[in-house]
Design an enzyme around this catalytic site. Sequence first.
Site, mmCIF file in Angstrom:
data_model
loop_
_atom_site.group_PDB
_atom_site.id
_atom_site.type_symbol
_atom_site.label_atom_id
_atom_site.label_comp_id
_atom_site.label_asym_id
_atom_site.label_seq_id
_atom_site.Cartn_x
_atom_site.Cartn_y
_atom_site.Cartn_z
ATOM 1 N N GLU A 45 0.981 -31.718 34.719
ATOM 2 C CA GLU A 45 1.210 -33.042 33.954
ATOM 3 C C GLU A 45 1.244 -34.235 35.171
ATOM 4 O OE1 GLU A 45 3.848 -34.592 30.058
ATOM 5 O OE2 GLU A 45 4.373 -32.797 31.207
ATOM 6 N N LYS A 114 -1.194 -37.725 25.168
ATOM 7 C CA LYS A 114 -0.361 -36.774 24.627
ATOM 8 C C LYS A 114 0.506 -37.306 23.341
ATOM 9 C CE LYS A 114 3.930 -34.236 26.393
ATOM 10 N NZ LYS A 114 5.054 -34.284 27.529
ATOM 11 N N CYS A 175 2.210 -30.218 27.939
ATOM 12 C CA CYS A 175 3.358 -29.890 28.060
ATOM 13 C C CYS A 175 4.167 -29.361 26.609
ATOM 14 C CB CYS A 175 4.282 -30.682 28.928
ATOM 15 S SG CYS A 175 5.863 -29.801 29.519
ATOM 16 N N SER A 357 34.840 -23.434 52.851
ATOM 17 C CA SER A 357 36.200 -23.041 52.677
ATOM 18 C C SER A 357 36.640 -21.473 52.756
ATOM 19 C CB SER A 357 36.679 -23.839 51.266
ATOM 20 O OG SER A 357 36.155 -23.015 50.361
ATOM 21 N N GLY A 359 35.662 -19.668 50.279
ATOM 22 C CA GLY A 359 35.858 -19.285 48.796
ATOM 23 C C GLY A 359 34.351 -19.227 48.291
ATOM 24 N N ASP A 361 32.469 -20.604 46.108
ATOM 25 C CA ASP A 361 31.481 -21.565 45.740
ATOM 26 C C ASP A 361 30.786 -22.222 46.900
ATOM 27 O OD1 ASP A 361 32.181 -21.421 43.176
ATOM 28 O OD2 ASP A 361 33.587 -23.168 43.135
#
Length: 694
Positions: A45, A114, A175, A357, A359, A361
Amino acid sequence: MGRKVTLATCSLNQWALDFDGNLQRILQSIKIAKEKGARYRLGPELEICGYGCSDHFFESDTILHSFQVLAKLLESPITADIICDVGMPVMHKNVRYNCRVIFLNRKILLIRPKMVLANEGNYRELRWFTPWNKSREIEDHFLPRTIQKITGQDTVPFGDAVLATKDTCLGSEICEELWAPNSPHIEMGLDGVEIVTNGSGSHHELRKAHLRVDLVKSTTTKNGGIYLLSNLRGCDGDRLYYDGCSMISINGDIVVQGSQFSLENVEVLTATLDLEDVRSYRAHTSSRCISASRVPPFHRVHVDFSLSSFDDVYTPTSEPIQWKYHTPAEEISLGPACWLWDYLRRSKQRGFLLPLSGGVDSSAVACIVYSMCRLVCQAVNSGNEDVLNDVREIVGDASYLPRMPQELCRHLLTTCYMATENSSHETRERARMLSEQIGSYHLTPNIDAAVKAVIGIFTMVTGKVPQFRVHGGSGPENLALQNVQARIRMVVAYLFAQLSLWTRGLAGGLLVLSSANVDESLRGYLTKYDCSSADINPIGGISKTDLRGFIQYCIDSFQLTALTSILSAPPTAELEPLTDGQVSQTDEDDMGMTYQELSVYGKLRKVVKTGPYSMFCKLLLLWREISPRQVAERVKHFFRMYSINRHKMTTLTPSYHAESYSPDDNRFDLRPFLYNAAWTWQFRCIDEQVILDL
């Protein structure tokens, strides 16, 4: 016998407004399609201008340059003797449409607008385009003079029509039309259209691939026929990653599967299929034949061209395959990695800086960059010259050849553990060990001096010395002292991003990566303008639960053993003083809810579209192990925190979109950012229901 057709579909990594690059990728796909024997080529598209032009669609230049690219395509010898189906915006009678332009041998056969526009979630097509509402009608479209000179045509058909070649009939969808309940392919197929094509701009979302595949299989299962889907791939300028998965289906079977994640700019898929298989499949079903006998006909544009060859008895046809899906963890390792690669090479920066850090994430973000380096090395080893040239431009070495992901990661990723007196030895070591295993260039500045300097300014002006709660301070003092640390980390991160390469004698700057997940953003559990504020965020649309699954995947698949201790440690911001040298602050205690609960709240709020009262009613059934009053308190607490912190979403770092309940305020989740956080009416309805349930 002339009944076998070879068709091509493709995935292209297009870029909004990159008309030169888009043209070259389109031409390359057509060239490959012809080399594979195809006589029809379908593209994604709006491939000429790029799907993500947004308000640039309002500019006449966008349509002008699209027609200029179309002129180059029409004139190119590469497009000879193959039907080419390309996507671009077209202005017809002063109305802008999202169109397919289908041409053959310097003649435009049809411009098909479309009819069903995508206008939910991340999509805003009704802002820029108008749907074609004249079913089965066509009009004359007057071509620009530059195109008239090439084609010799003053006007061409514009509207809802199909193509009739000498041997078959083709129809187009675009689409969203595939996802609509009254998809055009239904009546096209009943009217004898044997090949339906779909140029798509569909973005990645975790666990979404099967929906697309099931839809395509369903279209050809119920109605028979051949279905081609072409999808965009890559980051074309914003938060979305278009994830390929182009495919070809016949009579309910997938015969060709395109890759979902790849660094290839151009991927062309071809299939050779027998039209008689379509005809036999359809004629066998009585109910379909009865429906077909009643359907109004489509206008047919006759094309003096055949998709098949006369002597094709010994031509083999494509066989059905089983679709191979990625797990969610694999999707996280691949999708954001490809998005980061596109962003890096197109932004012309020299790499990334990540505040690491120790951690889950930030470690997940580091692993995504490492996965990106793995993909780049694999692409280079397989002979991808485009990727190799991009790598050399990024590192500033025309002879550089990446051999190992760790070696490349040291060039592209700088990690930075910014310690304070509240940081533990354990998180420092976890960050160091992970950095060693992935190969990043690691820094460990201590920012206590900067924190004390800022607090000193406040004390000098006010005469007051704020204290943490554990030292007798109030709630506001405790929060302010945490926020100072967090915000200074952002300032330090950007300083090192701008100058760390300079200290190593290298040119350029680094993109700063954020590591705030979707659940923390939803709850507002982040400091405004801390390390959640960066240039881009590859995990901002991913839940904590999925990130933990991804970390386990990296342990198993990448042998990153440093992640084991990171995964087992309780999530913590480490912004309050340590107790006997140990972390006493945890995220879930601070938030007053678990990450698992946050995912439930997020899906009910966004996907199921519940307000406080409806969420309470649904959770009464879902959480039967606790009392109605406890459910009510949890729902109220979530909505209070969500509404108080919603303003933070207005400054949220641009994030990779991956989750259906993302709170991204830019486009996906449009809400107020100033609420009456008391929710008096809504909470009163909940309280009344609790009383009834007693």
